[in-house]
Enzyme design. Structure first.
Site, short mmCIF file in Angstrom:
data_model
loop_
_atom_site.label_atom_id
_atom_site.label_comp_id
_atom_site.label_asym_id
_atom_site.label_seq_id
_atom_site.Cartn_x
_atom_site.Cartn_y
_atom_site.Cartn_z
N GLY A 268 0.90 -1.33 0.08
CA GLY A 268 0.06 -0.21 0.09
C GLY A 268 0.84 1.16 -0.03
O GLY A 268 1.96 1.44 -0.48
N CYS B 299 4.18 4.58 15.98
CA CYS B 299 5.42 3.53 16.47
C CYS B 299 6.43 3.19 15.27
O CYS B 299 7.54 3.54 15.33
CB CYS B 299 4.71 2.66 17.02
SG CYS B 299 4.14 3.13 18.72
P1 NAD Z 1 0.30 9.07 23.66
O1 NAD Z 1 0.97 10.16 23.24
O2 NAD Z 1 -0.98 8.41 23.32
O3 NAD Z 1 -0.03 9.13 25.51
C1 NAD Z 1 0.95 9.62 26.31
C2 NAD Z 1 0.23 10.38 27.69
O4 NAD Z 1 1.69 10.56 28.57
C3 NAD Z 1 -0.21 11.64 27.18
O5 NAD Z 1 -1.52 11.56 27.70
C4 NAD Z 1 0.70 12.57 28.06
O6 NAD Z 1 -0.08 13.75 28.54
C5 NAD Z 1 1.14 11.78 29.16
N1 NAD Z 1 2.33 12.04 29.97
C6 NAD Z 1 3.42 12.66 29.37
N2 NAD Z 1 4.35 12.94 30.25
C7 NAD Z 1 3.82 12.69 31.20
C8 NAD Z 1 4.22 12.77 32.82
N3 NAD Z 1 5.52 13.08 33.06
N4 NAD Z 1 3.37 12.01 33.75
C9 NAD Z 1 2.08 11.83 33.57
N5 NAD Z 1 1.74 11.80 32.21
C10 NAD Z 1 2.51 12.18 31.21
O7 NAD Z 1 1.15 7.83 23.74
P2 NAD Z 1 1.00 6.27 23.48
O8 NAD Z 1 0.76 6.05 21.96
O9 NAD Z 1 0.16 5.73 24.48
O10 NAD Z 1 2.33 5.50 23.64
C11 NAD Z 1 3.10 5.40 24.85
C12 NAD Z 1 4.31 4.52 24.79
O11 NAD Z 1 3.83 3.41 24.12
C13 NAD Z 1 5.34 5.18 23.57
O12 NAD Z 1 6.63 4.81 24.10
C14 NAD Z 1 4.99 4.06 22.43
O13 NAD Z 1 5.84 3.94 21.63
C15 NAD Z 1 4.54 2.94 23.06
N6 NAD Z 1 3.51 1.85 22.59
C16 NAD Z 1 2.51 2.72 21.64
C17 NAD Z 1 1.62 1.97 21.30
C18 NAD Z 1 0.24 2.51 20.51
O14 NAD Z 1 -0.31 1.61 19.87
N7 NAD Z 1 0.21 3.89 20.38
C19 NAD Z 1 1.85 0.36 21.15
C20 NAD Z 1 3.01 -0.14 21.89
C21 NAD Z 1 3.73 0.84 22.60
C1 UGA Z 2 2.18 -1.33 15.62
C2 UGA Z 2 2.34 -2.83 15.92
O1 UGA Z 2 1.67 -3.80 15.15
C3 UGA Z 2 2.37 -3.27 17.39
O2 UGA Z 2 2.58 -4.67 17.72
C4 UGA Z 2 2.99 -2.29 18.31
O3 UGA Z 2 2.65 -2.41 19.65
C5 UGA Z 2 2.66 -0.95 17.90
O4 UGA Z 2 2.98 -0.68 16.35
C6 UGA Z 2 3.52 -0.14 18.55
O5 UGA Z 2 4.74 -0.26 19.02
O6 UGA Z 2 3.17 1.11 18.83
P1 UGA Z 2 0.17 0.01 15.30
O7 UGA Z 2 1.24 1.09 14.86
O8 UGA Z 2 -1.00 0.50 15.87
O9 UGA Z 2 0.61 -1.36 15.87
O10 UGA Z 2 -0.54 -0.67 13.96
P2 UGA Z 2 -0.38 -1.87 12.67
O11 UGA Z 2 -1.54 -2.24 12.60
O12 UGA Z 2 0.90 -2.39 13.03
O13 UGA Z 2 -0.08 -0.46 11.37
C7 UGA Z 2 1.08 0.29 11.08
C8 UGA Z 2 0.85 0.66 10.16
O14 UGA Z 2 1.33 -0.19 8.94
C9 UGA Z 2 -0.14 1.28 9.50
O15 UGA Z 2 -0.11 2.39 8.87
C10 UGA Z 2 -0.81 -0.09 8.53
O16 UGA Z 2 -1.94 0.66 7.50
C11 UGA Z 2 0.43 -0.33 8.01
N1 UGA Z 2 0.49 -1.66 7.39
C12 UGA Z 2 0.11 -2.81 8.26
C13 UGA Z 2 0.55 -1.91 5.95
O17 UGA Z 2 0.86 -0.78 5.39
N2 UGA Z 2 0.60 -3.47 5.66
C14 UGA Z 2 0.15 -4.30 6.64
O18 UGA Z 2 0.45 -5.56 6.04
C15 UGA Z 2 0.18 -4.00 7.86
#
Ligand code: NAD
Ligand code: UGA
Length: 432
Positions: A254, A261
């Site tokens: 795509g 992330c």
């Molecule tokens: P996010 O930006 O959605 O949320 C982060 C939150 O932390 C915000 O609400 C912010 O106000 C708060 N914050 C910042 N500094 C703070 C502090 N000092 N005390 C209290 N709160 C505070 O972030 P996210 O997407 O949930 O990601 C969080 C972490 O998890 C990142 O390291 C990311 O890489 C990892 N992660 C994200 C995903 C995902 O799908 N989004 C999946 C796996 C891992």
């Molecule tokens: C991804 C990982 O899948 C999670 O395991 C991880 O925890 C997370 O990042 C993270 O560390 O934050 P996420 O970013 O929520 O999760 O979504 P995905 O479903 O992985 O898609 C990521 C991107 O890749 C999207 O833009 C999606 O459209 C694209 N994608 C995914 C493709 O273009 N092709 C695929 O086959 C799959």
């Protein structure tokens, strides 16, 4: 029933808090963003995530989930403290750890009893040790604590299901007793639990995301070769996926990966490698291919339209993926910016991300649904594979457009059917 504190109520923190409370624990979820906390108290979610509002409401009502902005209140009775704050891209692709630092300092400042501090944020290898140093240096007087890395693997859009049904739980610590206690918390999830040292756990997270991103760039490269050779990448991926050693997941070609992330984590891993004198060639190729996929979609548009000046281009889907309102690193932004810079009117529709999209793309004209979106448009670009786009009335879409050009950046539609509907249609790697 354990006393758990979660710091940060974003995608990961709020889901972690809600799920652990649903498993019968007492959870306090803290954020420094007062508006988020006030809204949560009223039942208003800061993010769109299917099933989250109901889960939060149920556990708040049961008294197992509480929100606060006060570190004193959050740490007072805590046994386990999950740090789930953002680690966005910083300078030169390095992960920005300012929020992790602030969270660690804030915990250390108020802790007066032993704690297990668990890093759930995705953090560079070595951060666990760094957090331990910060806590030790910040504590007003020494109190025992352990640091455990517990990386999160959930995906946005299926976050609750992923959290509740993980493929594995990875725990890293130099303190095996602490790791064992965190393992106990995860037993109800019934997934294999792997205990390792801190740095290895941190690396597992980066390696996993980088591998998934690599699969996506791999299939995108194959798609581009398919285009030159007249093969269909969807069928190629299906044929590959039946091989158990390969599998079907993450082989959808795509417009390239986006989100909060993969882009930042691949960059951060490459940065870590370079700082240590390594040459992460594959990671650079993954990033280059991903950046090219955005251009590839635009090149297809140029093939079908003679100039962009004065054109109206409709973007079907704006979020970086389906089932989320997250616009971080969404392909729609790069593509929209380009179209705007080249004199086109950019119109967009997304079922969940309109509010964030308008902030990210100030030039964006919005539409209330896909049919309004395409009215008088010179082309439509499909950028997010939402389910609700799969069965649109294509005759209605085509008839509403000024010029029926469709560039399908998500291979959502069947090329033969779209041509039969009268579209000038182009997917990614579909043999045309
Ligand atoms: P996010 O930006 O959605 O949320 C982060 C939150 O932390 C915000 O609400 C912010 O106000 C708060 N914050 C910042 N500094 C703070 C502090 N000092 N005390 C209290 N709160 C505070 O972030 P996210 O997407 O949930 O990601 C969080 C972490 O998890 C990142 O390291 C990311 O890489 C990892 N992660 C994200 C995903 C995902 O799908 N989004 C999946 C796996 C891992
Ligand atoms: C991804 C990982 O899948 C999670 O395991 C991880 O925890 C997370 O990042 C993270 O560390 O934050 P996420 O970013 O929520 O999760 O979504 P995905 O479903 O992985 O898609 C990521 C991107 O890749 C999207 O833009 C999606 O459209 C694209 N994608 C995914 C493709 O273009 N092709 C695929 O086959 C799959």
């Amino acid at each position: 029933m354990k006393n758990i504190t979660v710091i940060g109520v974003g995608y990961v923190g709020l889901v972690t808090g809600a799920c652990f409370s649903d498993l019968g624990n007492r959870v306090i979820a803290l954020d420094i963003n007062e508006e988020r906390i006030q809204n949560l108290a009223k039942g208003i979610m800061p993010i769109y995530e299917p099933g989250l509002a109901e889960l939060v409401e149920r556990n708040v009502r049961a008294g197992r989930l509480v929100f606060t902005t006060s570190y004193d209140e959050a740490i007072k009775d805590a046994e386990f403290v999950f740090i789930a704050v953002g680690t966005p891209e910083g300078v030169d692709g390095e992960a920005d750890l300012q929020y992790v630092r602030m969270a660690a300092e804030s915990v250390a400042n108020v802790m007066d009893h032993p704690l297990i501090i668990i890093n759930k944020s995705t953090v560079p290898v070595g951060t666990g040790d760094w957090v331990a140093d910060i806590v030790r240096e910040t504590q007003p007087s020494p109190v025992e604590f352990a640091v455990v890395s517990c990386p999160e693997f959930l995906r946005e859009g299926s976050a609750i299901r992923d959290f509740m049904n993980p493929d594995r739980t990875v725990l890293g610590s130099e303190d095996t007793t602490a790791a064992e206690r965190v393992a106990q918390l995860h037993l109800p999830l019934r997934a294999p639990i792997m205990v390792t040292d801190l740095r290895t756990a941190e690396m597992i997270k980066y390696a996993s995301n980088a591998f998934l991103a690599t699969r996506i760039s791999f299939i995108n490269e194959i798609a581009n070769i398919c285009e030159a050779l007249g093969a269909d990448v969807k069928e190629v991926a299906r044929g590959m996926g039946y091989d158990k050693r390969i599998g079907h997941h993450f082989l959808e070609a795509g417009v390239g990966y986006g989100g909060s992330c993969f882009p930042k984590d691949v960059k951060a891993l490459a940065h870590m490698a370079q700082v240590h004198g390594k040459h992460p060639q594959l990671l650079h190729a993954v990033m280059d291919i991903n950046a090219y996929q955005r251009r590839h979609v635009l090149l297809k548009l140029h093939e079908h339209l003679d100039g962009l000046e004065g054109r109206t281009i409709a973007l079907l889907g704006l979020a970086f993926k389906q089932d989320t309102d997250d616009m971080r690193e969404a392909p729609s932004i790069t593509i929209g910016d380009y179209l705007d810079e080249h004199g086109a009117t950019v119109r967009g529709y997304d079922p969940a991300a309109m509010e964030w999209a308008k902030r990210a793309m100030p030039y964006l004209e919005t539409a209330a649904d896909p049919y309004e979106l395409v009215k008088g448009a010179d082309a439509v670009i499909v950028l997010t594979p939402w389910n609700e786009f799969k069965n649109l009335d294509m005759d209605r879409i085509k008839n509403a457009m000024r010029v029926p050009v469709m560039v399908d950046g998500r291979n959502l539609y069947d090329p033969a059917q779209m041509k039969a509907h009268g579209f000038t249609y182009s997917g990614i790697g579909r043999g045309d």
